[in-house]
Design an enzyme around this catalytic site. Structure first.
Site, PDB file in Angstrom:
ATOM      1  N   ASP A  49       0.824  -1.210   0.000  1.00 23.38           N
ATOM      2  CA  ASP A  49       0.000   0.000   0.000  1.00 23.38           C
ATOM      3  C   ASP A  49       0.860   1.263   0.000  1.00 23.38           C
ATOM      4  O   ASP A  49       2.012   1.245   0.437  1.00 23.38           O
ATOM      5  CB  ASP A  49      -0.884   0.052   1.253  1.00 23.38           C
ATOM      6  CG  ASP A  49      -2.044  -0.926   1.212  1.00 23.38           C
ATOM      7  OD1 ASP A  49      -2.162  -1.676   0.223  1.00 23.38           O
ATOM      8  OD2 ASP A  49      -2.825  -0.939   2.176  1.00 23.38           O
ATOM      9  N   HIS A 100      -5.771   2.171  -4.360  1.00 23.13           N
ATOM     10  CA  HIS A 100      -5.797   2.434  -2.914  1.00 23.13           C
ATOM     11  C   HIS A 100      -6.528   3.740  -2.611  1.00 23.13           C
ATOM     12  O   HIS A 100      -6.886   3.998  -1.465  1.00 23.13           O
ATOM     13  CB  HIS A 100      -4.360   2.502  -2.402  1.00 23.13           C
ATOM     14  CG  HIS A 100      -4.203   2.419  -0.920  1.00 23.13           C
ATOM     15  ND1 HIS A 100      -5.025   1.649  -0.113  1.00 23.13           N
ATOM     16  CD2 HIS A 100      -3.310   3.012  -0.076  1.00 23.13           C
ATOM     17  CE1 HIS A 100      -4.631   1.758   1.147  1.00 23.13           C
ATOM     18  NE2 HIS A 100      -3.606   2.587   1.197  1.00 23.13           N
ATOM     19  N   HIS A 104      -4.296   9.830   0.041  1.00 22.55           N
ATOM     20  CA  HIS A 104      -4.344   9.050   1.285  1.00 22.55           C
ATOM     21  C   HIS A 104      -5.105   9.873   2.325  1.00 22.55           C
ATOM     22  O   HIS A 104      -4.534  10.634   3.098  1.00 22.55           O
ATOM     23  CB  HIS A 104      -2.938   8.704   1.777  1.00 22.55           C
ATOM     24  CG  HIS A 104      -2.921   7.432   2.585  1.00 22.55           C
ATOM     25  ND1 HIS A 104      -3.531   7.336   3.817  1.00 22.55           N
ATOM     26  CD2 HIS A 104      -2.400   6.213   2.322  1.00 22.55           C
ATOM     27  CE1 HIS A 104      -3.370   6.108   4.289  1.00 22.55           C
ATOM     28  NE2 HIS A 104      -2.686   5.403   3.392  1.00 22.55           N
ATOM     29  N   HIS A 196       3.988  -1.998   3.256  1.00 18.35           N
ATOM     30  CA  HIS A 196       3.935  -0.618   2.771  1.00 18.35           C
ATOM     31  C   HIS A 196       5.254  -0.227   2.119  1.00 18.35           C
ATOM     32  O   HIS A 196       6.324  -0.562   2.643  1.00 18.35           O
ATOM     33  CB  HIS A 196       3.601   0.328   3.929  1.00 18.35           C
ATOM     34  CG  HIS A 196       2.291   0.021   4.579  1.00 18.35           C
ATOM     35  ND1 HIS A 196       2.148  -0.983   5.518  1.00 18.35           N
ATOM     36  CD2 HIS A 196       1.056   0.562   4.408  1.00 18.35           C
ATOM     37  CE1 HIS A 196       0.879  -1.041   5.906  1.00 18.35           C
ATOM     38  NE2 HIS A 196       0.198  -0.131   5.243  1.00 18.35           N
TER      39      HIS A 196
END
Length: 262
Positions: A49, A100, A104, A196
């Site tokens: 991610d 994703h 963010h 990640h």
């Protein structure tokens, strides 16, 4: 005074249904969002991610190539469009790229239009720029709200939500051996492992992906010794007999004027 309490009560109930209960459903009760594929047997989906990150992702790709391992990258669309060469390398080297989010951000607090953009507009941009088939959406921090849960329920509009069954705190600077041991303790057939490849997200410690890069050969060897195969999400689904979601439907889900059918 009583009127104010009523307003507070209504707001609390709405917030509960909009932002809290969907995550109780997906994260606590483990419903709707895909988190493992037990029928896939001794396979583990390796997923990353928060990238692509120009500092870490190319070196991670080097490490994966050296191990002969492919993975699924859940990318942030804005970062992918800023660093198209990294995404093109992922595709060229046989990795899977899924969405994703556009940025963010914390999805539970987003209004419906922004929640739509976070999943569907981001997927659309990735498909248009890279010719990808985007079918899986992992919301940032694994958190959703009511609209995003409804739109991705069962892949009804072509995107289905996926979370994970193994997470090991790799966003902190943790020795690669510790990360490996945490993964092995949680290892199970059909697992979806999340790691990640960026330290730009709130809560991440600077340099944490260095340890993830170091982890790759250790992890590949440790899983192979236990008879497990490490690969992208698509391989896990194929081994478990699960179909991919269908064609993404961009029309009519977002609030406001319907989007044109593509």
């Amino acid at each position: 005074m009583g009127g104010w309490w009523l307003v507070v009560l209504v707001v609390a109930v709405v917030a509960l249904g909009y932002a809290v209960l969907p995550n109780v459903w997906t994260r606590v009760l483990k419903r709707t969002a895909l988190r493992r594929v037990p029928a896939a047997g001794r396979r583990v989906a390796l997923t990353f991610d928060d990238g692509p990150d120009p500092k870490y992702t190319p070196r991670l790709l080097d490490a994966l190539a050296q191990c002969g391992v492919r993975a699924t990258f859940f990318v942030i669309a804005e970062k992918a469009l800023r660093h198209p060469d990294i995404v093109e390398r992922m595709i060229r080297e046989g990795h899977e790229v899924q969405v994703h989010g556009m940025r963010h951000v914390l999805v539970p607090v987003l209004p419906p239009g922004s929640a739509w953009d976070q999943a569907f507009t981001a997927a659309e941009k990735l498909q248009e720029r890279f010719g990808l088939s985007i079918r899986w959406y992992r919301p940032t921090w694994g958190l959703c709200n009511l609209p995003s849960l409804w739109w991705t329920w069962g892949g009804r509009r072509g995107l289905r939500m996926v979370t994970w069954s193994i997470m090991v705190g790799d966003w902190r600077r943790t020795d690669s051996g510790v990360l490996r041991d945490r993964i092995l303790r949680r290892l199970h057939p059909g697992a979806i492992l999340v790691l990640h490849d960026s330290d730009e997200t709130w809560g991440s410690e600077a340099g944490a992906p260095e340890r993830v890069i170091e982890l790759m050969p250790e992890l590949a060897a440790a899983l192979a010794a236990r008879g497990y195969r490490l690969g992208p999400l698509r391989d896990l689904l194929a081994a478990g007999g699960l179909p991919q979601p269908g064609t993404v439907d961009w029309s009519g889900a977002a609030p406001g004027p319907p989007r044109a059918q593509r």
